[in-house]
Design an enzyme around this catalytic site. Structure first.
Site, PDB file in Angstrom:
ATOM      1  N   ARG A   1       0.811  -1.232   0.000  1.00 14.41           N
ATOM      2  CA  ARG A   1       0.000   0.000   0.000  1.00 14.41           C
ATOM      3  C   ARG A   1       0.840   1.276   0.000  1.00 14.41           C
ATOM      4  O   ARG A   1       0.377   2.326   0.435  1.00 14.41           O
ATOM      5  CB  ARG A   1      -0.984   0.017   1.170  1.00 14.41           C
ATOM      6  CG  ARG A   1      -1.953  -1.141   1.140  1.00 14.41           C
ATOM      7  CD  ARG A   1      -3.160  -0.918   2.025  1.00 14.41           C
ATOM      8  NE  ARG A   1      -3.951  -2.138   2.069  1.00 14.41           N
ATOM      9  CZ  ARG A   1      -3.775  -3.100   2.967  1.00 14.41           C
ATOM     10  NH1 ARG A   1      -2.867  -2.977   3.905  1.00 14.41           N
ATOM     11  NH2 ARG A   1      -4.513  -4.178   2.934  1.00 14.41           N
TER      12      ARG A   1
ATOM     13  N   ARG B   1      -5.408  20.704 -14.603  1.00 16.35           N
ATOM     14  CA  ARG B   1      -4.338  19.797 -14.985  1.00 16.35           C
ATOM     15  C   ARG B   1      -4.644  19.091 -16.303  1.00 16.35           C
ATOM     16  O   ARG B   1      -3.745  18.691 -17.032  1.00 16.35           O
ATOM     17  CB  ARG B   1      -4.097  18.753 -13.882  1.00 16.35           C
ATOM     18  CG  ARG B   1      -2.975  17.809 -14.237  1.00 16.35           C
ATOM     19  CD  ARG B   1      -2.510  16.962 -13.073  1.00 16.35           C
ATOM     20  NE  ARG B   1      -1.456  16.064 -13.518  1.00 16.35           N
ATOM     21  CZ  ARG B   1      -0.668  15.378 -12.723  1.00 16.35           C
ATOM     22  NH1 ARG B   1      -0.801  15.491 -11.423  1.00 16.35           N
ATOM     23  NH2 ARG B   1       0.271  14.592 -13.211  1.00 16.35           N
TER      24      ARG B   1
ATOM     25  N   ASN C   1      -3.301  17.508 -21.276  1.00 15.35           N
ATOM     26  CA  ASN C   1      -3.690  16.449 -22.209  1.00 15.35           C
ATOM     27  C   ASN C   1      -3.944  16.957 -23.618  1.00 15.35           C
ATOM     28  O   ASN C   1      -4.530  16.244 -24.429  1.00 15.35           O
ATOM     29  CB  ASN C   1      -4.932  15.728 -21.677  1.00 15.35           C
ATOM     30  CG  ASN C   1      -4.636  14.997 -20.377  1.00 15.35           C
ATOM     31  OD1 ASN C   1      -3.609  14.349 -20.248  1.00 15.35           O
ATOM     32  ND2 ASN C   1      -5.520  15.126 -19.400  1.00 15.35           N
TER      33      ASN C   1
END
Lengths: 367, 367
Positions: B120, B240, B244
């Site tokens: 984890r 953000r 892309n």
């Protein structure tokens, strides 16, 4: 119905505990923000409760798809989680979807991990259907899968948006699964709640008869204990590791026997007795304390003898890869008193060997 | 050597940019707190730089193991990440270990995802060896793998403890890989830094000749742009997604052609020209702007024509599963001006169809 709150700031969430929660869509729907919901369940639970959950969701206008896992800890693998991703992608589920886990700890752990990783994180709700998952795995955000070389070695911290613990669904649970859940309940008493131990000693037979009010009380006291521990240490940097009482021994048993042969709770039960035994040998608790733990576990229908063929060397080998190992040093959760556990590397290896060799004589002076 | 800082509070970290950083253990060692380090690399990069990295670590007293991946985007799978977990478990690596990624974006994405999930979460450091990974994937914490049904669909946000961008290692990069990196560099100019576009138009030939000072400047300006965007919106709730630009079109190309046939940067280059084309058809930028983008991409050695056999219908099918889809609505990053991108669902489907059908005529009025 009782409502607890897990206090984790903007990751906080409610736990609803009571009967017939599956008939109360108002406990579920407000926690699903997007329109798409994948319900993950398994072949045992789906025939019982899936339809009801789907109806609640579709009545609220949600687009629902399902993914049914095979039942059993041996299927808690990365490969099975990849199957969940395939269902999500085939359904063209996007980032504002939710995943609902309907089942026990295995379904919850895998669904939560899938929710943590799908498109780097989507929403997640828990509808635990076993006693074990209601009191343990559904609360606190630990998710993940097993690896052939170690249990729960792959995973993420992923908090759900809500937990619905419907104690009514426990009626369909078989006796072995129910007892496995009792192991974790007893654990909360042992690590931090002496009053709860006394309450359990008084009420264990009613629990075993699945008296709804008593079961709900036990679930609630357990979740409250777990929520407090998790709120204080979400990412297990410290005190959260107390929740692993019995787990280092237990994981060794599970790994040795193959996942699915011993139930997790059964392995934890025997592991807790081993931890109590080592605590007694270390002079921290009395022999009577150990025997008290042993009696409670037995009344709860739990095993108290590790697999006869496991040698101390095998135990040590398997315990060495446990997550509680830090800087190469094995740390164990041991008992300073019943209701007061500590995480420590300060134990004698000779005494540990005695505990590992004790077999059916845990809590007794070696012959 | 230049030092940038990614400002993410207690998840913040430095980026070191310069020559011969692999000769400077002081840039790496202080960021590794535990004793165990797994260095993940691939079959192409390992023979060049692995020994140097291992030496730096062992000289500092670290226990080092390695995991060498096959080279290529087609190996960015969950199955390969499971192999990394196997190495970690075989090495009995515990929670205070670190994973170091030595390689390009694929190595970084997979190593980071492994670090996010192993027990984890363990520490992670990035030593990117391609131009693309130095300016893009090593900064910002996006990690993950591909699924047969979609690129980067499985992953986690996992910030590294440090990024070492040694521009000296770029000498060994082939021309195609180098150009692929330039695509992302040009992207930063297009989305938010008009001065950088002008600088690139002046310096692109020096870049292509791999003039160290010019390359270092480009890497630095790119990382600075990315760090600013990431600091403002770490988990891509909003701005953000500007990073892309070209990626929704590009991912469709990559998925259609099979990962590894078009390089990621190549697909992004063509995708950016498609985004520019649609922005022009939408009346937001001029035709000359589109042609300026096209010229810069061509000078950088990048493709500007989508695969001839891809129909608009195929593009739409593949774009519909992209992560930028929200509530069933396709959102694209488009240009309001060169140096000013927006995320929008507000475009005409007819104009999008024209862009998807334009083929080699992007930026030109359809015949």
């Amino acid at each position: 119905m009782e409502t607890l709150h897990v206090d984790l700031g903007n990751r906080g969430y409610p736990i609803f505990i009571g009967e017939n929660l599956l008939e109360k869509p108002e406990c579920l729907i407000p926690f699903i923000t997007g329109n798409q919901v994948l319900v993950v369940s398994n072949t045992t639970v789906a025939p019982l409760y899936l339809e009801k959950v789907i109806k609640n969701l579709t009545d609220a206008g949600k687009q629902v798809i399902t993914h049914i896992l095979p039942d059993g800890e041996q299927f808690k693998t990365l490969e099975q989680v990849e199957g969940i991703f395939t269902s999500l992608l085939k359904g063209r589920f996007n980032r504002d979807c939710s995943i609902a886990a309907l089942g026990g700890g295995v379904v919850g752990d895998m669904s939560g991990f899938a929710a943590a990783c799908y498109q780097r994180g989507v929403d997640f709700v828990q509808i635990p259907t076993t006693l074990l998952s209601q009191v343990d795995s559904s609360v606190g955000g630990k998710t993940g899968v097993n690896h052939a070389l170690g249990k729960n070695m792959i995973g993420a911290f992923k908090q759900p948006k809500v937990v619905l613990a419907d104690v009514g669904v426990l009626d369909t649970l078989n006796a072995r699964e129910f007892s496995a859940g009792l192991a974790e309940i007893i654990k909360y008493g042992l690590i931090r709640d002496n009053h709860f131990i006394v309450w359990l000693e008084t009420n264990i037979e009613k629990m075993m008869m699945r008296d709804k009010a008593v079961v709900a009380e036990a679930v609630s006291r357990s979740c409250r204990n777990k929520a407090e521990v998790v709120a204080a240490d979400e990412f297990e940097t410290d005190q959260r590791a107390l929740l692993n009482l019995g787990h280092t021994f237990g994981h060794a048993i599970e790994t040795s026997e193959g996942y699915g042969s011993w139930l997790h709770g059964e392995a934890v039960a025997t592991g807790m007795l081993m931890a109590a035994d080592l605590s007694w040998r270390s002079g921290w608790i009395s022999q009577e304390d150990v025997l008290r733990v042993r009696r409670l576990l037995l009344r709860a229908g739990l095993p108290v003898v590790p697999p006869v063929h496991m040698t101390p060397a095998q135990f040590l080998e398997l315990m060495a890869v446990d997550k509680k190992v830090q800087a190469g040093k094995l740390r164990l959760v041991l008992l300073k008193a019943l209701g007061d556990a500590v995480i420590t590397a300060d134990f004698s290896w000779e005494l540990l060997q005695q505990t590992l060799a004790a077999g059916s004589s845990l809590g007794q002076v070696s012959p």
